[in-house]
Design a protein around this motif. Structure first.
Motif, mmCIF file in Angstrom:
data_model
loop_
_atom_site.group_PDB
_atom_site.id
_atom_site.type_symbol
_atom_site.label_atom_id
_atom_site.label_comp_id
_atom_site.label_asym_id
_atom_site.label_seq_id
_atom_site.Cartn_x
_atom_site.Cartn_y
_atom_site.Cartn_z
ATOM 1 N N HIS A 11 0.789 -1.148 -0.027
ATOM 2 C CA HIS A 11 -0.008 -0.123 -0.024
ATOM 3 C C HIS A 11 0.653 1.259 0.093
ATOM 4 C CE1 HIS A 11 -3.598 2.615 0.817
ATOM 5 N NE2 HIS A 11 -2.550 3.232 1.917
ATOM 6 N N GLN B 107 -9.336 -10.347 1.064
ATOM 7 C CA GLN B 107 -9.743 -8.680 0.628
ATOM 8 C C GLN B 107 -8.491 -7.963 0.518
ATOM 9 O OE1 GLN B 107 -11.198 -6.601 4.222
ATOM 10 N NE2 GLN B 107 -12.671 -5.245 3.018
ATOM 11 N N ARG C 238 -6.064 -5.049 0.292
ATOM 12 C CA ARG C 238 -5.414 -4.087 1.516
ATOM 13 C C ARG C 238 -4.485 -3.236 0.859
ATOM 14 N NH1 ARG C 238 -5.850 -5.033 6.607
ATOM 15 N NH2 ARG C 238 -5.288 -2.808 6.660
ATOM 16 N N SER D 14 -4.096 -9.146 5.030
ATOM 17 C CA SER D 14 -5.489 -9.760 5.140
ATOM 18 C C SER D 14 -5.832 -10.891 5.194
ATOM 19 C CB SER D 14 -6.305 -9.229 3.978
ATOM 20 O OG SER D 14 -5.778 -9.849 2.571
ATOM 21 N N ARG E 116 0.837 -4.224 4.069
ATOM 22 C CA ARG E 116 -0.422 -4.729 4.953
ATOM 23 C C ARG E 116 -0.940 -5.926 4.607
ATOM 24 N NH1 ARG E 116 -4.517 0.417 4.301
ATOM 25 N NH2 ARG E 116 -3.006 2.107 5.093
#
Length: 340
Positions: free
Chosen positions: A55, A323, A325, A66, A64
């Motif tokens: 990110h 998901q 991120r 998930s 990050r």
């Protein structure tokens, strides 16, 4: 865009239909209710690993994570039945049945030696010496009513979006009449010619029949098993691309999530998909076809025979996802294999 407009039309039409219920029929609310009742046993949801994302913003870049989950989605409703245009799913029959019958009776009807509008479950030939176990059935593969909903709920990161679109017709045997009825070119495949290849069951001691040729004709004295063979064949077709049939392959984008979709359906392999019977015997568990029932007094088909000759199953298929991120997916780690 065309698919979304078609589905919108189907949804509006379904909501406007009056309630219908008689032997050999299942409705959309019943499919949803039966699917929900089987969710705990068929879905098999579990966390299986983690995904790592890069990110970046004006303040710099960071990694990050998930959670990575795995579960089965009810992707498709597969129906097998006797009469052309007579899908036991009431709303689909009302909306697509006449169109399917009209299309099949057009150019295709003029090309085929077998009458298009003749009843299914026909035996081969007319004389007493013909094989009475060789029967024909129509088969449809339609997007499950809940498949699009899974894509909406997937935004929370705990459910994977389905590849299928609700109510979308991926396969209708009436439109695939040349291949589904005449076995061309399926009859020339090695699996159609060599016994023991792609069998549903264990050949030669206990087999329900072969996946190939993938047509509406089956040689099986037990009607539920014959219908299951038709369903397996249709599922085999739509989960692959480039098959010699008139159909739409099951493909789809993952949207904002990282998704590992299921591979092609394979017989006796629950890691590629499992079946939940909806009609005539509603079941709340999922399994693969080909059960060894030689020691059973009633056999697998006992209690599953429909007097109208109509059958329907949910096809549940396994997905893995996580998901998003960050802007870029880096890699994922699995602390357990899935499907288990």
């Amino acid at each position: 865009m065309i698919r979304e407009r078609f589905v919108s039309f189907i949804v509006v039409a379904v909501l406007g239909l009056p309630g219908m219920a008689h032997t050999g029929t299942i409705t959309t609310p019943q499919i949803v209710a039966q699917t929900t009742s089987a969710a705990l046993s068929c879905m098999r949801w579990m966390p299986i690993g983690a995904c790592f994302w890069l990110h970046c913003s004006w303040h710099g870049c960071s990694v990050r994570t998930s959670i990575k989950v795995g579960h089965y989605n009810p992707d498709l409703v597969v129906s097998t039945y006797n009469e052309l245009g007579g899908n036991p799913w009431a709303e689909i029959r009302a909306i697509l049945g006449l169109a399917q019958k009209t299309a099949a009776n057009g150019l295709l009807g003029a090309l085929l030696p077998v009458p298009i509008d003749s009843a299914g479950n026909r035996t081969e030939g007319t004389s007493a010496r013909d094989h009475k176990n060789l029967v024909y059935r129509e088969t449809d593969v339609i997007g499950h009513p809940l498949s699009t909903l899974s894509g909406i709920v997937a935004g929370v990161g705990l459910l994977c979006p389905s590849q299928t679109t609700s109510f979308f017709p991926y396969f209708q045997s009436g439109l695939d009449a040349l291949s589904w009825r005449q076995e061309v070119p399926e009859i020339f495949y090695p699996a159609s010619l060599i016994p023991g290849l792609r069998e549903v069951g264990t050949w030669p001691l206990q087999t329900w029949g072969g996946v190939y040729p993938r047509t509406g004709w089956t040689t099986q004295p037990e009607e539920p098993k014959a219908a299951a063979l038709n369903a397996q064949r249709a599922g085999d077709i739509v989960t692959r691309t480039g098959q010699p049939h008139v159909y739409v392959p099951v493909t789809g984008s993952s949207g904002s999530m990282k998704v590992w979709p299921p591979g092609p359906l394979m017989e006796k392999d629950r890691t590629t998909g499992t079946w939940q019977m909806l009609l005539p015997k509603p079941e709340s568990t999922c399994n693969v076809f080909g059960t060894n029932d030689l020691a059973s007094l009633t056999g697998w088909g006992g209690g599953r025979v429909d007097p109208e000759g109509d059958y329907a199953w949910n096809l549940w298929r396994p997905y893995k996802c996580c998901q998003r991120r960050g802007q870029w997916f880096l890699f994922s780690i699995d602390w357990m294999s899935y499907p288990p």
